[in-house]
Scaffold this motif. Sequence first.
Motif, PDB file in Angstrom:
ATOM      1  N   CYS A 171     -36.002 -18.700  58.163  1.00 60.80           N
ATOM      2  CA  CYS A 171     -36.972 -19.578  57.516  1.00 60.80           C
ATOM      3  C   CYS A 171     -36.210 -20.614  56.688  1.00 60.80           C
ATOM      4  O   CYS A 171     -35.151 -20.323  56.127  1.00 60.80           O
ATOM      5  CB  CYS A 171     -37.922 -18.794  56.613  1.00 60.80           C
ATOM      6  N   SER A 172     -36.764 -21.818  56.585  1.00 62.48           N
ATOM      7  CA  SER A 172     -36.114 -22.876  55.802  1.00 62.48           C
ATOM      8  C   SER A 172     -37.160 -23.680  55.053  1.00 62.48           C
ATOM      9  O   SER A 172     -38.342 -23.714  55.436  1.00 62.48           O
ATOM     10  CB  SER A 172     -35.296 -23.787  56.722  1.00 62.48           C
ATOM     11  N   GLN A 173     -36.715 -24.324  53.964  1.00 65.05           N
ATOM     12  CA  GLN A 173     -37.589 -25.144  53.142  1.00 65.05           C
ATOM     13  C   GLN A 173     -37.279 -26.614  53.397  1.00 65.05           C
ATOM     14  O   GLN A 173     -36.125 -27.048  53.293  1.00 65.05           O
ATOM     15  CB  GLN A 173     -37.396 -24.818  51.657  1.00 65.05           C
ATOM     16  N   SER A 196     -39.350 -14.833  50.936  1.00 64.16           N
ATOM     17  CA  SER A 196     -40.320 -14.945  49.856  1.00 64.16           C
ATOM     18  C   SER A 196     -40.281 -16.347  49.238  1.00 64.16           C
ATOM     19  O   SER A 196     -39.210 -16.887  48.980  1.00 64.16           O
ATOM     20  CB  SER A 196     -40.048 -13.908  48.764  1.00 64.16           C
ATOM     21  N   ILE A 197     -41.458 -16.912  49.005  1.00 65.86           N
ATOM     22  CA  ILE A 197     -41.588 -18.204  48.333  1.00 65.86           C
ATOM     23  C   ILE A 197     -41.879 -17.927  46.860  1.00 65.86           C
ATOM     24  O   ILE A 197     -42.817 -17.200  46.528  1.00 65.86           O
ATOM     25  CB  ILE A 197     -42.714 -19.040  48.948  1.00 65.86           C
ATOM     26  N   LYS A 209     -43.693 -16.562  36.820  1.00 58.86           N
ATOM     27  CA  LYS A 209     -43.510 -16.874  38.234  1.00 58.86           C
ATOM     28  C   LYS A 209     -44.614 -16.242  39.069  1.00 58.86           C
ATOM     29  O   LYS A 209     -45.286 -15.299  38.660  1.00 58.86           O
ATOM     30  CB  LYS A 209     -42.140 -16.408  38.719  1.00 58.86           C
ATOM     31  N   ASN A 210     -44.770 -16.789  40.278  1.00 61.50           N
ATOM     32  CA  ASN A 210     -45.705 -16.277  41.261  1.00 61.50           C
ATOM     33  C   ASN A 210     -44.983 -16.273  42.608  1.00 61.50           C
ATOM     34  O   ASN A 210     -44.365 -17.262  42.986  1.00 61.50           O
ATOM     35  CB  ASN A 210     -46.952 -17.153  41.312  1.00 61.50           C
ATOM     36  N   VAL A 211     -45.056 -15.143  43.344  1.00 62.39           N
ATOM     37  CA  VAL A 211     -44.300 -14.982  44.580  1.00 62.39           C
ATOM     38  C   VAL A 211     -45.244 -14.683  45.736  1.00 62.39           C
ATOM     39  O   VAL A 211     -46.186 -13.893  45.600  1.00 62.39           O
ATOM     40  CB  VAL A 211     -43.251 -13.851  44.448  1.00 62.39           C
ATOM     41  N   THR A 212     -44.989 -15.306  46.887  1.00 60.38           N
ATOM     42  CA  THR A 212     -45.739 -15.064  48.113  1.00 60.38           C
ATOM     43  C   THR A 212     -44.769 -14.739  49.243  1.00 60.38           C
ATOM     44  O   THR A 212     -43.756 -15.433  49.414  1.00 60.38           O
ATOM     45  CB  THR A 212     -46.586 -16.295  48.498  1.00 60.38           C
ATOM     46  N   ASN A 213     -45.080 -13.707  50.030  1.00 63.94           N
ATOM     47  CA  ASN A 213     -44.244 -13.328  51.156  1.00 63.94           C
ATOM     48  C   ASN A 213     -44.700 -14.072  52.402  1.00 63.94           C
ATOM     49  O   ASN A 213     -45.888 -14.069  52.756  1.00 63.94           O
ATOM     50  CB  ASN A 213     -44.330 -11.811  51.391  1.00 63.94           C
TER      51      ASN A 213
END
Length: 315
Positions: A171-173, A196-197, A209-213
């Motif tokens: 995955c890449s941003q 994870s974002i 912080k807030n994290v999403t998989n």
Amino acid sequence: MADIPLVFTVILVYFSQMQGSSAVTPVFVLKGDDVMLNLTEADDLENSAVFWNFTDKSSNEESVLVKWRPGTEPEVSPGYRGRIEFPVNRCCVNLKNLQETDSGVYTGHVMGAVGLISSTEYKVTVQDPVSPVKLTVDSVSNSSDSCNLTVTCSTQDSHISSTFTCDAKTCSQEGGERSEVTTSGASLRVYLVNDSITCNHSNQVSWTKNVTNIQDFCPCCADHSVNVAVSVSISFLFLIITAAAGFCYLLWRRKQKTESTEDAVYAVPEMEALAQPLDPTSDSSSPPSAIYSLLEPHTGPTRPTEETEIVYSTI
């Protein structure tokens, strides 16, 4: 501050201007917390006068906090009484329950008989805790071998968006990590760690912080960290099984050799000619017949006794 003589304030301002080129130590404090300010040089303080003054960050006005002459108790400005403690004699001051209005430059002066000995400056910034941050998934585009994900990281007064692309391998941003400074002076960031974002809102004294998989929205993309761990575990297990099987085979082979040696059977010929005397009238061209029989495990020849008559014959 009417009880502190004006001439004393003027003297402190003068010495502060003299020390204007000295290094200033930045200090960040969470609103409502305390801060300890120490004198960098604390030699012979019993015979020296110690003064602390404060320059307001917003108005740039200077005021006296404490004056402490040799042999006397410290004199605290009325506006700071009950908010300043002296945990160590003359060496430091502890400012309690700081608010945003307490942000500014605090200067400690050590005065001797011949004048100023040293000055210590701290630039204190009092900050509120940052507000909670929210990570929102705006759109998801899935195919058989890839996935595109667009998210928004937002606070009360700021927001930033970013797009992530995943395939079966990685995955890449898009454009790398995104960040900006909010209107309150904090930092807002959105970035990728493994699968994870993370949306992070922080300043020098607090963070949220807030994290999403990504796996929750892109099922096409394997959890690479888990796959690596599973592969390593399977390889290690295969090596253990192979080694154990080889060891068992060696034990079996050794046991087989031992049993073969113990159960050995020997065939001993029985000569009929030895059981009968030779007949001189018989046809010498016909050799005597040999009889073979299968015997029990050989235990070795029986040693002859003195009474046994040994007969040798030519066959």
